[in-house]
Design a protein around this motif. Structure first.
Motif, mmCIF file in Angstrom:
data_model
loop_
_atom_site.group_PDB
_atom_site.id
_atom_site.type_symbol
_atom_site.label_atom_id
_atom_site.label_comp_id
_atom_site.label_asym_id
_atom_site.label_seq_id
_atom_site.Cartn_x
_atom_site.Cartn_y
_atom_site.Cartn_z
ATOM 1 N N ARG A 1 10.528 100.335 59.047
ATOM 2 C CA ARG A 1 9.448 100.223 58.059
ATOM 3 C C ARG A 1 9.949 99.596 56.767
ATOM 4 O O ARG A 1 9.206 98.921 56.069
ATOM 5 C CB ARG A 1 8.862 101.604 57.773
ATOM 6 N N GLU A 2 11.192 99.913 56.418
ATOM 7 C CA GLU A 2 11.855 99.390 55.227
ATOM 8 C C GLU A 2 11.128 99.770 53.937
ATOM 9 O O GLU A 2 11.191 99.057 52.942
ATOM 10 C CB GLU A 2 12.057 97.876 55.323
ATOM 11 N N TYR A 3 10.425 100.896 53.969
ATOM 12 C CA TYR A 3 9.929 101.518 52.749
ATOM 13 C C TYR A 3 10.134 103.015 52.869
ATOM 14 O O TYR A 3 10.487 103.526 53.943
ATOM 15 C CB TYR A 3 8.469 101.156 52.471
ATOM 16 N N LEU A 4 9.932 103.724 51.782
ATOM 17 C CA LEU A 4 10.329 105.123 51.691
ATOM 18 C C LEU A 4 9.186 106.056 52.084
ATOM 19 O O LEU A 4 8.025 105.811 51.733
ATOM 20 C CB LEU A 4 10.767 105.435 50.253
ATOM 21 N N PRO A 5 9.505 107.146 52.782
ATOM 22 C CA PRO A 5 8.459 108.116 53.118
ATOM 23 C C PRO A 5 7.975 108.848 51.879
ATOM 24 O O PRO A 5 8.723 109.079 50.935
ATOM 25 C CB PRO A 5 9.147 109.072 54.091
ATOM 26 N N ARG A 6 6.717 109.200 51.892
ATOM 27 C CA ARG A 6 6.103 109.921 50.771
ATOM 28 C C ARG A 6 6.332 111.422 50.911
ATOM 29 O O ARG A 6 6.615 112.118 49.944
ATOM 30 C CB ARG A 6 4.602 109.605 50.769
ATOM 31 N N TRP A 7 6.150 111.942 52.092
ATOM 32 C CA TRP A 7 6.368 113.361 52.417
ATOM 33 C C TRP A 7 6.994 113.356 53.807
ATOM 34 O O TRP A 7 6.321 113.073 54.779
ATOM 35 C CB TRP A 7 5.050 114.125 52.421
ATOM 36 N N GLU A 8 8.280 113.642 53.869
ATOM 37 C CA GLU A 8 9.029 113.467 55.110
ATOM 38 C C GLU A 8 9.344 114.795 55.766
ATOM 39 O O GLU A 8 9.720 115.758 55.102
ATOM 40 C CB GLU A 8 10.333 112.709 54.813
ATOM 41 N N LEU A 9 9.180 114.852 57.074
ATOM 42 C CA LEU A 9 9.516 116.040 57.851
ATOM 43 C C LEU A 9 9.994 115.597 59.226
ATOM 44 O O LEU A 9 9.237 114.988 59.995
ATOM 45 C CB LEU A 9 8.302 116.960 57.978
ATOM 46 N N LEU A 10 11.271 115.857 59.521
ATOM 47 C CA LEU A 10 11.859 115.527 60.815
ATOM 48 C C LEU A 10 11.567 114.077 61.201
ATOM 49 O O LEU A 10 11.083 113.781 62.290
ATOM 50 C CB LEU A 10 11.362 116.497 61.887
ATOM 51 N N ASN A 11 11.862 113.179 60.259
ATOM 52 C CA ASN A 11 11.728 111.728 60.431
ATOM 53 C C ASN A 11 10.284 111.238 60.445
ATOM 54 O O ASN A 11 10.042 110.062 60.705
ATOM 55 C CB ASN A 11 12.438 111.247 61.702
ATOM 56 N N SER A 12 9.353 112.109 60.164
ATOM 57 C CA SER A 12 7.963 111.676 60.143
ATOM 58 C C SER A 12 7.570 111.167 58.765
ATOM 59 O O SER A 12 7.817 111.825 57.756
ATOM 60 C CB SER A 12 7.039 112.844 60.518
ATOM 61 N N TYR A 13 6.940 110.004 58.727
ATOM 62 C CA TYR A 13 6.271 109.510 57.530
ATOM 63 C C TYR A 13 4.876 110.141 57.544
ATOM 64 O O TYR A 13 3.897 109.533 57.951
ATOM 65 C CB TYR A 13 6.149 107.996 57.585
ATOM 66 N N SER A 14 4.799 111.389 57.099
ATOM 67 C CA SER A 14 3.550 112.127 57.279
ATOM 68 C C SER A 14 2.422 111.604 56.393
ATOM 69 O O SER A 14 1.252 111.830 56.680
ATOM 70 C CB SER A 14 3.773 113.616 56.994
ATOM 71 N N GLY A 15 2.776 110.911 55.304
ATOM 72 C CA GLY A 15 1.743 110.384 54.418
ATOM 73 C C GLY A 15 1.052 111.431 53.587
ATOM 74 O O GLY A 15 0.072 111.136 52.897
ATOM 75 N N CYS A 16 1.533 112.660 53.625
ATOM 76 C CA CYS A 16 0.883 113.744 52.898
ATOM 77 C C CYS A 16 0.933 113.492 51.390
ATOM 78 O O CYS A 16 1.933 113.038 50.853
ATOM 79 C CB CYS A 16 1.582 115.058 53.234
ATOM 80 N N MET A 17 -0.136 113.778 50.711
ATOM 81 C CA MET A 17 -0.292 113.620 49.265
ATOM 82 C C MET A 17 -0.300 112.144 48.881
ATOM 83 O O MET A 17 -0.823 111.336 49.629
ATOM 84 C CB MET A 17 0.739 114.437 48.508
ATOM 85 N N LEU A 18 0.267 111.771 47.730
ATOM 86 C CA LEU A 18 0.043 110.440 47.201
ATOM 87 C C LEU A 18 1.232 109.950 46.398
ATOM 88 O O LEU A 18 2.203 110.661 46.187
ATOM 89 C CB LEU A 18 -1.207 110.424 46.318
ATOM 90 N N GLY A 19 1.119 108.711 45.926
ATOM 91 C CA GLY A 19 2.145 108.138 45.075
ATOM 92 C C GLY A 19 3.333 107.624 45.864
ATOM 93 O O GLY A 19 3.309 107.511 47.095
ATOM 94 N N ASN A 20 4.403 107.300 45.132
ATOM 95 C CA ASN A 20 5.675 106.843 45.708
ATOM 96 C C ASN A 20 6.802 107.710 45.159
ATOM 97 O O ASN A 20 7.685 107.234 44.444
ATOM 98 C CB ASN A 20 5.901 105.373 45.355
#
Length: 752
Positions: A408-427
């Motif tokens: 993906r080459e971008y940072l996860p927002r809310w990460e859990l066990l390698n998941s980019y969960s997308g939870c909440m907002l912002g960077n």
């Protein structure tokens, strides 16, 4: 004088001195109370309280062995003290999360009598009178079976000691299909494997796909496999497997989708039976090596004392003096909660499963998970930059690996066990990296970090179609503006002049949603028209978990510009009103809402308008009223360390408003003295002290200050001044000194 030693990584040199010649010595670790926040109910409008778990873990460890009172629903920790029954004890938990929970795997339940292999039928009543929780240890009596259960933990393993009554039908049953946030009792996609290795050992795995629920009821996109290697002190002679209602007696190996395992045996009165289990997210061999390393023998008490020692060492770097026993308990437990995550998910040999679902070995760092970004960028990670910079460095390396391995080459927002969960907002990961970088925490690939920061703010941006705002959203617009500033600041330091100009201009996007007609920040439609306005105290008007009044203060990178935009008199008027209407108990409300993160910096904004005594008043009030010592001791979700980190920071007398600018706002310390020992691998100052002379519950106002013996008239301090070591002294008094700090407003976008 009572001294509470809380120093990180280094040997503890001081404990808690006797309050009198007769009083017994009490160590720091003994003030930790894992029951603080261990309830899911109690907030206003259905908003839960702390949502912590009470069972044992070790600092930043993989295992959190804790009781479960519920499965399914929005019950993140799997335990709440208002529930009347326990259904089992599982080896992995999350702390203080406010979404449908995850983990809770390998759930163990001891029973007696006829088989009731379904956890809903086997659960037992319990009493808080016979429940104990402390650092590294938990125990409870299962009233239905008269079985005492004791839990302790090691970094990647856990141990259960079960003391049985006399019974010809004693049993341990293990639910391998269970997850805290599963959608239904009978799963359809998950897979489990269990096999009997020898007369004392079982091994296997639990494959947990997102389709069966878990984080966000499945919307968090978390899929993982947890492996186990478990040994029983009593021979495994009569055993079987169950799958839904079907029992397979003496089955030595089984693969299923609703699988459990049970061992039947005879016990004498007060006979202890022990179960120890290593876990891994890599392999069964990894789980076995983790257990062999962590718990080679069967001495439960030794494992507990080792866990307690790990906590004593982890809390071995901030020594506090003064304060009440209640305040010490709150502070020690808050620090404890700050050290649950980001947890290690690499095995003892350094191997981990990456975001490409392949096996990798960490080189020079520990691979970590559970990054509650939108919460923890505000207080927890800035706190760790001072007291555990190595953990911050680990987490940045882990985040960068996720970006690379996921492609993906971008940072996860809310990460859990390698998941980019997308939870909440912002960077929020951009904020963490920028803050660490400017504090000299740089043991990672700087070019890769900058690239992923840029990619993140370009992917999640106010400038799609060059609008300069996010349609229909106040929260997104303000938070994207802040992390654009973070990238601009990194670009300045790296000599990337064009990028610096671009992102610093984008950081001004907050101007684009200020509506002079309603005199507040207001969401715009995609075409630029204003959305409907119902008043700034009404929730969900382009805001996430807040209202415009609460979210609108979030311009941390340009407070001076925000004041100019609002007008100084109006800014001051609204800021004071924002606090004056807060309920005494600080539970969920429409004004200063400490239970949730958007407000966490706002009390420090009085420093920016020449009224630092109001920051002192309100932070001491929040520390006193929003935090306590019981299960209701947290007024809102713990949020993986953020709620507690706010208290730790503020009780020490300082807190950042803008992570990335290297500045901490000063406020009224809770304790008479705080001594922070600095990690010599990152900072050369040795120790930094904060001393509050004549401090008391009444004397909450700063009269004067000195830094290293020289008068200090500004209500802020820079990170480099802390890293250099030395002493910050406050003279405290009962009445505000409105002259101190009033004439030296904190600069906006401060530099190193």
């Amino acid at each position: 004088m009572v001294i509470l030693a809380l120093l990180f990584k280094m040997p503890s040199l001081v404990g808690v001195a006797n309050e009198s010649a007769e009083a017994p010595s009490k160590e720091t670790v003994d003030y930790i109370n894992p029951m603080i926040g261990a309830i899911t109910l109690g907030g206003y409008g259905g908003h839960g309280l702390g949502k912590t778990f009470p069972g044992p873990t070790t600092p930043l460890g993989m295992v959190q062995l804790s009781p479960d009172t519920i499965t399914g629903g929005d019950n993140g920790p799997g335990y709440s003290s208002h529930h009347e029954t326990i259904e089992g004890f599982s080896f992995t938990h999350m702390s203080g999360i406010g979404w449908y929970g995850e983990l809770g795997n390998f759930q163990v339940m001891p029973t007696t009598g006829p088989r009731q292999l379904n956890r809903d039928l086997a659960k037992s009543a319990y009493s808080h009178d016979r429940e104990t929780a402390k650092a590294g240890y938990y125990s409870v009596m299962l009233d239905r079976y008269n079985i005492q259960v004791e839990l302790t933990a090691a970094p990647r393993s856990g141990m259960i000691r079960m003391t049985f009554p006399e019974s010809g039908n004693s049993r341990i049953q293990i639910d391998l299909a269970r997850r805290i946030g599963q959608k239904e009792r009978w799963l359809s996609h998950g897979k489990q494997h269990v096999e009997v290795v020898d007369d004392h050992t079982i091994q296997g795995y639990m494959y947990c796909p997102r389709e069966d629920g878990g984080w966000g009821h499945g919307d968090g996109n978390v899929t993982y496999t947890e492996y186990f290697y478990a040994q029983l002190s009593k021979p495994i002679e009569q055993f079987g497997v169950f799958d839904k209602d079907t029992v397979f007696e003496s089955k030595r190996s089984y693969d299923g989708s609703n699988t459990g395992f049970f061992i039947d045996f005879v016990t004498e009165k007060d006979e202890p039976v022990l179960l120890k289990t290593g876990v891994s997210y890599v392999s069964i061999d990894g789980a076995k090596e983790n257990l062999t390393h962590d718990i080679p023998g069967w001495d439960f008490d030794k494992v507990y004392h080792d866990a307690r020692s790990l906590w004593a060492d982890a809390l071995a770097g901030v020594a506090i003096e003064g304060g009440s026993d209640k305040e010490k308990e709150i502070f020690a437990t808050a620090l404890y909660h700050c050290f649950i995550d980001p947890r290690s998910i690499s095995d003892i040999d350094g191997f981990y499963i990456g975001a490409d679902n392949e096996k990798h070995q960490a080189d020079g760092f520990i691979y970590r998970s559970i990054f509650s970004g939108w919460d923890v960028f505000r207080s927890q990670f800035p706190l760790l930059t001072i007291i555990r910079p190595d953990v911050v460095n680990d987490e940045i390396n882990s985040l960068l690996q996720m970006g690379i391995l996921s492609k993906r080459e971008y940072l996860p927002r809310w990460e859990l066990l390698n998941s980019y969960s997308g939870c909440m907002l912002g960077n929020p990961a951009v904020s963490v990296i920028a803050d660490a970088y400017h504090k000299g925490i740089r043991n990672y690939d700087i070019d890769e970090a900058y690239k992923q920061c840029v990619n993140s703010v370009e992917k999640f941006s106010n400038f799609e179609e060059d609008r300069g705002f996010t349609p229909d959203m106040i929260s997104h617009t303000l938070e994207y503006a802040y992390t654009d500033w973070c990238v601009g600041r990194m670009a300045e330091t790296l000599g990337k002049t064009a990028d610096a100009k671009k992102y610093n201009q984008r950081a001004q996007a907050y101007h684009n949603i200020w509506d002079p007609k309603v005199k507040w920040f207001r969401a715009k439609k995609a075409n630029g028209d204003w959305t409907e306005w119902k008043g700034k105290e009404v929730h969900w008007q382009g805001t996430i978990e807040s209202n415009p009044y609460q979210q609108g203060w979030f311009v941390p990178h340009d407070v001076a510009g925000m004041i100019e935009l609002m007008g100084p008199e109006f800014f001051e008027q609204e800021l004071e009103a924002f606090f004056d209407k807060v309920p005494d108990d600080f539970l969920w409300n429409d004004f200063y809402n400490h239970p949730n993160e958007p407000c966490h910096h706002v009390a420090f904004l009085f420093n920016y308008i020449g009224k630092p005594w109001l920051t002192q008043k309100w932070t001491r009030t929040i520390c006193d009223r929003a935090y306590g010592t019981g299960v209701r001791g947290l007024c809102g979700n713990e949020d993986v360390g953020q709620m507690s980190a706010w208290y730790v920071f503020t009780a020490m007398g300082l807190h950042p408003v803008c992570p990335g600018d290297n500045m901490y706002q000063l406020t009224s310390p809770v304790f008479d003295k705080v001594s922070i020992r600095l990690d010599p691998s990152y900072y050369k100052g040795g120790t930094f002290h904060v001393i509050a002379h004549d401090n008391s519950p009444e004397n909450i106002y700063i009269q004067s200050a000195k830094l290293n013996g020289q008068p200090l008239n500004r209500p802020w301090i820079m990170h480099d001044e802390i890293a250099a070591g030395g002493t910050l002294e406050f003279q405290m008094g009962k009445n505000p000194n409105k002259a101190w700090g009033a004439g030296d407003i904190p600069p906006t976008s401060a530099s190193d």
